[in-house]
Design an enzyme around this catalytic site. Sequence first.
Site, PDB file in Angstrom:
ATOM      1  CB  THR A 121     170.432  56.094  98.468  1.00  0.00           C
ATOM      2  OG1 THR A 121     169.380  55.212  98.090  1.00  0.00           O
ATOM      3  CG2 THR A 121     171.108  55.490  99.693  1.00  0.00           C
ATOM      4  CE1 TYR A 145     173.939  52.670  96.913  1.00  0.00           C
ATOM      5  CE2 TYR A 145     171.589  52.686  97.381  1.00  0.00           C
ATOM      6  CZ  TYR A 145     172.698  53.275  96.805  1.00  0.00           C
ATOM      7  OH  TYR A 145     172.565  54.464  96.145  1.00  0.00           O
TER       8      TYR A 145
END
Length: 335
Positions: A121, A145
Site C-alpha cells: 500500500t 495499517y
Amino acid sequence: MSDFKENILVTGGAGYIGSHVVRDLGNEGFFPVTYDNLSTGNRKSVLCGDFVEGDIADSKLLEEVIEKYGIKSVIHFAASIVVEESVKKPLKYYENNSVKTFKLIKTCVEKGIENFVFSSTAAVYGIPEKIPVNEESPLVPINPYGKSKLFTEMVLKDVSAATPNFNYIALRYFNVAGSDPQVRIGQNYQKPTHLITLALRAALGDYPQLKIFGTDYDTPDGTAIRDYIHTDDLSNAHLLALNYLKIEKKSAVLNCGYGQGSSVLQVVDTIKKVTGIDFKTEKTARRGGDPPALIADSRLIKGILGWEPRFNDLDYIIKTAYQWEKKLKEKKIER
Ligand code: UFG
C-alpha cells in the site's frame, strides 16, 4: 498444444480486488484457486477456478491446498485494509496483516513456492516529503495499517534474499476504485469506508450526506488528495507481475497508481456530474491516520512490467462504481 493451465493460489480472491484478479487469471488461461476465509469476501464474487474456505494462518490446510494443486505462484490479498479502523484496532491489523501473513510466507517458503505477489500500500510512505512519491522515498507509515504492511514487505525482502528460488513483487496500491465493466463484481463491504463508495451511496439516498473529513489540509482546496486507480488496471498489474516473476525470477517493489491526484471535493463534483444527482456534504474534522496527499510516481512499474494504464479517467472509474452501487441497491447482489 497443451491444455495445461497453471494453478495460481489467490488468498483473498473472494474480496474486492482479489475477485477482479481471479477473473483476469481465468481470462488469461490460468486456473485460479481462491483461498479465502470469507470474513469480508463473498463466495459469489469468485467468477472462475476453484474455491477453498480457509484462513491464511491455517498452515495445515494451506499445505494441503498447495500440494493438491501443485502451486508454485501465490497472489496474496487477504488482509484488513481500512486506515481509520487500524488506528482504533491496531492489534487486528498486526494480527491479520503481519502475523498471519508471516505464517503464510513461512508456509510458502517451506512448500517451495517460487513466485509471490503481495498487495502492499501507499500507506507505507506516511506523509511523503515529495509528491509524486517514488519507491525510494522514506518509509514512515503514520497508521498501523501502513506499518503492518511495511512489516510484511521487510519480511519478504529478507526471505527472498535468503531463499534462492523465492521471488516477490510488492505492489504498493494507491486508491483503488471502480469495478468490473460488466457489473459482475465490485466492492461489497458490510461497512464501507471509502470515499467513492460512500459518496455514491449518499447520491443514491442511502445516507443523508457525505462527510468531508478535513478542509484545512495544505492542498489547493483544503481537502485531501489521492491517486484513484481503476481495479482493472490494478488487476492487470498483478498479471504482469506474475509473468515477470516467472520469466525474470527477480523481486521488485512497485508503486501502482496513475501519477495524478484528485481532491475529495473534486471527487464529489465528479460524482455529482456522472450521476446527475446533487447530494449534501458536511465539512467535518480530519479523520485519524489520513495523510494530506498521496500520488504515485509510476515510472518504475511502467519500465519494469511494461504496465500501461487503460482506464486513467475519474469519470470512468466513478461510472463503473456507480453501476455497481445501483445493482447492489436494487438488491440484485447480496450486500
Ligand atoms: N473521505 C472523506 N469522507 C468519507 C470517506 C473518505 O472525506 O466519507 C476522505 C478521507 O478522509 C481521505 C480520502 O477521502 O482523505 C480517501 O479516503 P478513503 O477512505 O477512500 O481511502 P484512504 O486514502 O484512507 O485509503 C485507501 C485504502 C488503503 C490504501 C490507501 C492508499 O483504503 O488501503 O487508500 O492511498 F492504503
